[in-house]
Design a protein around this motif. Structure first.
Motif, PDB file in Angstrom:
ATOM      1  N   ASP A  25       0.745  -1.103  -0.124  1.00  0.00           N
ATOM      2  CA  ASP A  25      -0.186   0.007   0.012  1.00  0.00           C
ATOM      3  C   ASP A  25       1.060   1.369  -0.032  1.00  0.00           C
ATOM      4  O   ASP A  25       0.614   2.305  -0.723  1.00  0.00           O
ATOM      5  N   ARG A  26       1.938   1.322   0.926  1.00  0.00           N
ATOM      6  CA  ARG A  26       2.942   2.600   0.886  1.00  0.00           C
ATOM      7  C   ARG A  26       3.497   2.562  -0.682  1.00  0.00           C
ATOM      8  O   ARG A  26       3.680   3.853  -1.062  1.00  0.00           O
ATOM      9  N   ARG A  27       3.885   1.531  -1.378  1.00  0.00           N
ATOM     10  CA  ARG A  27       4.382   1.784  -2.444  1.00  0.00           C
ATOM     11  C   ARG A  27       3.538   2.116  -3.635  1.00  0.00           C
ATOM     12  O   ARG A  27       3.753   2.913  -4.398  1.00  0.00           O
ATOM     13  N   GLU A  28       2.260   1.739  -3.497  1.00  0.00           N
ATOM     14  CA  GLU A  28       1.168   2.019  -4.391  1.00  0.00           C
ATOM     15  C   GLU A  28       0.974   3.671  -4.145  1.00  0.00           C
ATOM     16  O   GLU A  28       0.670   4.569  -5.172  1.00  0.00           O
ATOM     17  N   TYR A  54      11.223  -2.380 -17.576  1.00  0.00           N
ATOM     18  CA  TYR A  54      11.464  -1.069 -17.289  1.00  0.00           C
ATOM     19  C   TYR A  54      12.968  -1.483 -16.438  1.00  0.00           C
ATOM     20  O   TYR A  54      13.096  -2.161 -15.514  1.00  0.00           O
ATOM     21  N   GLU A  55      14.307  -0.800 -16.655  1.00  0.00           N
ATOM     22  CA  GLU A  55      15.547  -0.955 -15.934  1.00  0.00           C
ATOM     23  C   GLU A  55      15.957   0.473 -15.197  1.00  0.00           C
ATOM     24  O   GLU A  55      15.806   1.481 -15.796  1.00  0.00           O
ATOM     25  N   CYS A  56      16.480   0.308 -14.217  1.00  0.00           N
ATOM     26  CA  CYS A  56      17.249   1.384 -13.317  1.00  0.00           C
ATOM     27  C   CYS A  56      18.722   1.316 -13.766  1.00  0.00           C
ATOM     28  O   CYS A  56      19.419   0.296 -13.118  1.00  0.00           O
ATOM     29  N   LYS A  57      19.140   2.101 -14.666  1.00  0.00           N
ATOM     30  CA  LYS A  57      20.710   2.022 -15.057  1.00  0.00           C
ATOM     31  C   LYS A  57      21.657   2.275 -13.753  1.00  0.00           C
ATOM     32  O   LYS A  57      22.923   1.888 -13.609  1.00  0.00           O
ATOM     33  N   LEU A  62      15.163  -4.404 -12.548  1.00  0.00           N
ATOM     34  CA  LEU A  62      14.129  -4.483 -13.297  1.00  0.00           C
ATOM     35  C   LEU A  62      12.665  -4.270 -12.684  1.00  0.00           C
ATOM     36  O   LEU A  62      12.532  -4.533 -11.649  1.00  0.00           O
ATOM     37  N   HIS A  63      11.824  -3.551 -13.632  1.00  0.00           N
ATOM     38  CA  HIS A  63      10.582  -3.255 -13.015  1.00  0.00           C
ATOM     39  C   HIS A  63       9.671  -3.584 -14.397  1.00  0.00           C
ATOM     40  O   HIS A  63       9.832  -3.258 -15.558  1.00  0.00           O
ATOM     41  N   ASN A  64       8.509  -4.222 -13.824  1.00  0.00           N
ATOM     42  CA  ASN A  64       7.376  -4.537 -15.040  1.00  0.00           C
ATOM     43  C   ASN A  64       6.771  -3.180 -15.458  1.00  0.00           C
ATOM     44  O   ASN A  64       6.101  -3.371 -16.549  1.00  0.00           O
ATOM     45  N   GLY A  67       5.086   2.457 -12.807  1.00  0.00           N
ATOM     46  CA  GLY A  67       4.599   2.712 -11.170  1.00  0.00           C
ATOM     47  C   GLY A  67       5.612   2.063 -10.448  1.00  0.00           C
ATOM     48  O   GLY A  67       6.296   2.634  -9.405  1.00  0.00           O
ATOM     49  N   SER A  68       5.925   0.934 -10.795  1.00  0.00           N
ATOM     50  CA  SER A  68       7.012   0.158 -10.017  1.00  0.00           C
ATOM     51  C   SER A  68       8.601   0.851 -10.185  1.00  0.00           C
ATOM     52  O   SER A  68       9.305   1.012  -8.988  1.00  0.00           O
TER      53      SER A  68
END
Length: 292
Positions: A25-28, A54-57, A62-64, A67-68
């Motif tokens: 819930d906090r992440r949302e 999606y990636e954070c260089k 890795l993120h789907n 929002g993540s």
């Protein structure tokens, strides 16, 4: 199952959220906040790979979905990596020298004394405007330097006690000493024909002339002079009358004299007569009192 005596629970409501549910819930909530305040296209560490994720260089995660990734940027790991990267870049960056201040070369001259001068007082014959003409001689002035001048109030100088009735006109040219002239503190006429300067490079003479502004003359009083007072009129619309006009003529002529025959001139138009002797004029009450 007994839901009534469960810690933190109420009959008819859901159970207490676990720690994983609270984190989700906090992440949302952080994702929704980041979507409103952060432009993901301007993030230098955001990258979309060929698989659609999606990636954070920076953190190599890795993120789907977006929002993540945004929730990851608000996390502790990403923030600590950002601080570590900033410290590394600051250490490796070459030290930039501070901008040099513009240095003004101070010209040093050995003073050789005061220049010669001549002051002429003038008055315009047409309007009577007063002026002063200054002639300053600089025969040994330094090469490439021109004379300078300025007006200074009495409160700027520290030589004499300040007096607002006076101001000072300064002349300066190297290597001569600065000289000042004490002039009345009146308004200067800055018109083009009333204030001018000229520097003669051949004779090494500097000329300056200025005019004082004309003071407003007091308007002359109109009508009778202030020192002469005239009596006010007794009747509105009539001026002061002479004494002979204000006194009525006697009804029967002069006392003790027979009445004037018809056609005789009026007593006002008759020549002045000598006063009657005491034995010819009728007795007065004051005379009777003296005899008593």
């Amino acid at each position: 199952m007994d839901f009534q005596h469960r810690a933190g629970g109420k009959t008819g409501s859901g159970g207490v959220a676990s720690s994983s549910e609270s984190n989700r819930d906090r992440r949302e909530r952080l994702r929704q906040l980041a979507l409103e305040t952060i432009d993901i296209n301007k993030d230098p560490y955001f990258m979309k790979n060929h698989l659609g994720s999606y990636e954070c260089k920076l953190c190599l995660t890795l993120h789907n979905n977006e929002g993540s990734y945004l929730a990851h940027t608000q996390g502790k790991k990403h923030q600590s990596n950002l601080a570590r990267r900033a410290a590394k870049e600051a250490k490796e960056a070459p030290a930039q020298p501070a901008p040099e201040k513009v240095k003004v070369e101070v010209k040093k001259f050995v003073k050789i004394g005061r220049p010669g001068y001549k002051v002429t007082k003038q008055r315009d014959p047409e309007v009577g405007q007063q002026s002063l003409l200054f002639q300053i001689d600089y025969p040994e002035i330094a090469e490439g330097i021109g004379p300078r001048h300025r007006f200074m109030s009495a409160y700027e100088q520290r030589i004499e006690p300040p007096d607002r009735r006076w101001q000072y006109l300064l002349f300066a040219a190297e290597p001569y000493e600065t000289i000042a002239f004490k002039v009345p503190s009146r308004e200067i006429d800055k018109a083009e024909t009333r204030f001018w300067t000229h520097w003669n490079r051949e004779t090494k003479q500097f000329f300056l002339q200025f005019h004082f502004k004309m003071e407003k003359a007091l308007a002359a009083p109109q009508g009778p002079s202030a020192g002469v007072k005239r009596p006010p009129s007794l009747i509105t619309g009539l001026g002061p009358r002479s004494l002979s006009d204000s006194m009525p003529p006697p009804p029967g002529g002069i006392p003790g004299m027979p009445p004037l025959p018809p056609g005789a001139p009026h007593p006002h138009h008759m020549p002045p007569q000598m006063p009657l002797p005491p034995h010819l004029r009728p007795p007065l009450p004051s005379d009777g009192m003296h005899n008593m």
